[in-house]
Design an enzyme around this catalytic site. Structure first.
Site, mmCIF file in Angstrom:
data_model
loop_
_atom_site.group_PDB
_atom_site.id
_atom_site.type_symbol
_atom_site.label_atom_id
_atom_site.label_comp_id
_atom_site.label_asym_id
_atom_site.label_seq_id
_atom_site.Cartn_x
_atom_site.Cartn_y
_atom_site.Cartn_z
ATOM 1 C CB SER A 90 35.997 33.967 26.928
ATOM 2 O OG SER A 90 36.920 33.635 25.906
ATOM 3 C CG ASN A 177 44.236 24.030 25.522
ATOM 4 O OD1 ASN A 177 43.316 24.795 25.258
ATOM 5 N ND2 ASN A 177 44.119 22.713 25.465
ATOM 6 C CG HIS A 223 40.117 42.618 74.188
ATOM 7 N ND1 HIS A 223 39.767 41.318 73.925
ATOM 8 C CD2 HIS A 223 41.333 42.560 74.807
ATOM 9 C CE1 HIS A 223 40.708 40.496 74.389
ATOM 10 N NE2 HIS A 223 41.684 41.230 74.918
ATOM 11 C CB SER A 344 23.898 62.591 54.274
ATOM 12 O OG SER A 344 22.504 62.370 54.278
ATOM 13 C CE LYS A 350 26.428 60.969 58.923
ATOM 14 N NZ LYS A 350 25.559 59.841 58.592
ATOM 15 C CD GLU A 357 31.128 54.009 55.490
ATOM 16 O OE1 GLU A 357 30.210 53.616 56.204
ATOM 17 O OE2 GLU A 357 31.039 55.019 54.778
HETATM 18 N N1 ARG Z 1 39.053 30.910 25.912
HETATM 19 C C1 ARG Z 1 39.740 29.752 26.354
HETATM 20 C C2 ARG Z 1 40.182 29.933 27.808
HETATM 21 O O1 ARG Z 1 40.177 31.017 28.275
HETATM 22 C C3 ARG Z 1 40.948 29.540 25.516
HETATM 23 C C4 ARG Z 1 41.358 28.129 25.423
HETATM 24 C C5 ARG Z 1 40.360 27.369 24.672
HETATM 25 N N2 ARG Z 1 40.812 26.046 24.461
HETATM 26 C C6 ARG Z 1 40.009 25.073 24.028
HETATM 27 N N3 ARG Z 1 40.558 23.923 23.886
HETATM 28 N N4 ARG Z 1 38.755 25.269 23.794
HETATM 29 O O2 ARG Z 1 40.518 29.008 28.507
#
Ligand code: ARG
Length: 532
Positions: A90, A177, A223, A344, A350, A357
């Site tokens: 991530s 976490n 309307h 355009s 245009k 938009e």
């Molecule tokens: N990249 C994880 C998230 O965004 C971080 C927490 C990962 N925790 C774990 N127990 N694998 O949630």
């Protein structure tokens, strides 16, 4: 060694530099995102993979033989399959949490010191290394690699590179976490203020335009049909009230989002003598979590933020739709400045309202971000589940979307030219003064039901004779309906119609001026909260 390339080695220095000037925090995230996407491409040959951690200048931070750092390797015989690593990573999007993670790490280091788990010298070294790492992150000298898995892993690597074994002490008493939940709250509380600042700038531009058009009559519609004349300023201010509710929502959201999760650990809290309340206060939160399970699994703050973002998107979309209409040849109420209109490629004549938009179009992705996150959350058992990693991209995308749309809409509104004469000429169109005639009769003692009927007959007569109401002679009025005496013509004036609607909140120019005055302190309060 995997064939996933180093994030930094595949980056585009020129593009990065340019983005960095705009927003260093974002540029880092973008560079990582771009390169993660590139891991799938054909040029990702194993041969050119260094496997090392390179900084923006291409220098290796670690020798090529260093195996990737993992925060959880102990019980595993081998490294993860590449397919798992690719799914799990991530860092290409969560890298933008780095400044917040570092901030939280500083507080955590001080907590460990207070708990007697770091001595004075260790704390000094730890804070020094965190400062140095923060600086390296801010200036792009320390970059994540795809092998880092996530922002927390990357930063622990940075700490270990600076401190050796001492760097490994910071993880005591915390888990990714509680870290990630806290980081995301810090990020959002910061960016909610940026969004509020941009919304307030748009409101300021709308109020500025409204001030010039308090007395400009315009067709008021229901309307999308002409209904009753209104002050054009009144219509512009209606949008300001919607945006003022959005900023109010952000401030109210912030009260609930102001909770630190640090100290909750993985899910159950910590056996170490940590100080969640002290950490919360240091990080600018109002309070620490009350339940460790809730602390690591609650994403209400993200969902609620996305709702507010989606509603801002809907408000921008509705304003955008009006501006699209106003700039048509059929309406012709407004002309956009060249700087906020597009042409355009084939039709030389245009002039298109693309900003309006795109504002309308982007509301779709904002709503999508909200529904996506709610869907992710709905089936999750307590406490932390890896699904929660999916909370970040919609949130980041919503922030990015609003921060790019709002300034463009503000610029468009601030520079558009309102064609006062067109509005004034159109204001009485479509028998828009019919209600005024009916209400005049009511003031003279006629039941509204009968007045409505009489004026309806007058309109039907006008349609049949292709006439306006003020062109009907006294004799014709009497034939149409005896209630229609000659004096009804006295109310057939747009100015009179506007001024007559003088009840609080109405479109009478005096009331519109009051609204502008009342909005002043509201916008001041929003600016102060947003820190702009
Ligand atoms: N990249 C994880 C998230 O965004 C971080 C927490 C990962 N925790 C774990 N127990 N694998 O949630």
């Amino acid at each position: 060694m995997t064939s996933i390339r180093s994030v930094a080695t595949g980056s585009h220095p020129a593009a990065d530099e340019e983005q960095e000037r705009m927003d260093p925090e974002r540029a880092q995230g973008d560079a990582a995102r771009t390169d993660a996407a590139r891991t799938d491409t054909a040029d990702d040959t194993a041969g050119e993979d260094t496997g090392g951690h390179a900084d923006a200048g291409g220098q290796a931070d670690a020798p090529e033989s260093t195996p990737p750092l993992r925060l959880w390797g102990g019980r595993f015989a081998g490294g993860p399959a590449e397919a798992l690593a690719r799914l799990s990573v991530s860092v290409q999007f969560d890298w933008r949490l780095a400044p917040y993670d570092l901030l939280a790490s500083r507080s955590h280091a001080r907590v460990l010191h207070r708990a007697g788990l770091l001595d004075d010298a260790e704390l000094t070294a730890m804070l020094g290394a965190l400062d140095d790492l923060s600086d390296a992150v801010a200036h792009g000298r320390f970059r994540p690699t795809i092998e880092d898995e996530d922002v927390h892993t990357a930063l622990e690597r940075g700490l270990l590179e600076r401190l050796g074994a001492l760097g490994g002490k910071l993880r005591a008493g915390r888990s990714r976490n509680d870290q990630v939940a806290t980081d995301l709250r810090l990020y959002l509380r910061d960016h909610a203020r940026q969004v509020a600042a941009r919304v307030t700038e748009l409101s300021t531009a709308l109020v500025g335009l409204a001030e010039q058009h308090v007395e400009t009559p315009a067709p008021g519609m229901t309307h999308l049909q002409h209904a009753q004349p209104i002050s054009f300023g009144h219509q512009l201010l209606a949008h300001v009230h919607a945006f003022a509710r959005d900023t109010d929502r952000l401030r109210d959201w912030d009260r609930r989002a102001s909770v630190s999760a640090l100290g909750a650990g993985a899910l159950a809290g910590s056996s170490l003598p940590l100080d969640p309340a002290g950490v919360a206060a240091e990080l600018g939160f109002d309070r620490a979590f009350a339940n460790s399970l809730d602390a690591v699994s609650d994403r209400d703050f993200a969902a609620e933020f996305l709702f507010i973002a989606a509603l801002i998107g809907v408000h921008l979309s509705r304003l955008g739709e009006e501006i699209v209409l106003w700039t048509t040849r059929e309406f012709g109420w407004v002309e956009l400045d060249d700087a906020f209109a597009t042409g355009s490629s084939i039709m030389p004549q245009k002039k298109n309202p693309d900003v309006a938009e795109l504002a309308r179009g982007k509301s779709g992705r904002l709503i999508g971000a909200l529904t996506g996150l709610l869907t992710t959350l709905k089936g999750l058992p307590l406490a932390y589940d890896r699904d929660l990693q999916e909370d970040k991209e919609p949130v980041f995308d919503a922030v990015d979307t609003l921060l790019v749309v709002l300034p463009a809409v503000t610029g468009m509104v601030a520079t558009m030219r309102v064609r006062r004469e067109r509005l004034a000429a159109a204001a009485p169109d479509g028998f828009a003064l019919a209600t005024d005639v009916a209400e005049y009769l009511v003031r003279n003692g006629v039941a509204f039901r009968e007045a409505h009927e009489a004026v309806g007959q007058l309109v039907a007569w006008c349609v049949a004779h292709d006439a306006d109401m003020d062109e009907v002679s006294e004799d014709d009025l009497a034939v149409i309906n005896p209630l229609l005496t000659a004096d009804v013509r006295s109310v057939l004036s747009v100015r009179g119609a506007l001024e007559a609607r003088s009840a609080p909140g109405g479109t009478a120019p005096a009331r519109v001026r009051e609204q502008i005055e009342a909005l002043g302190p509201v916008l001041d309060r929003d600016r102060a909260w947003a820190g702009s």
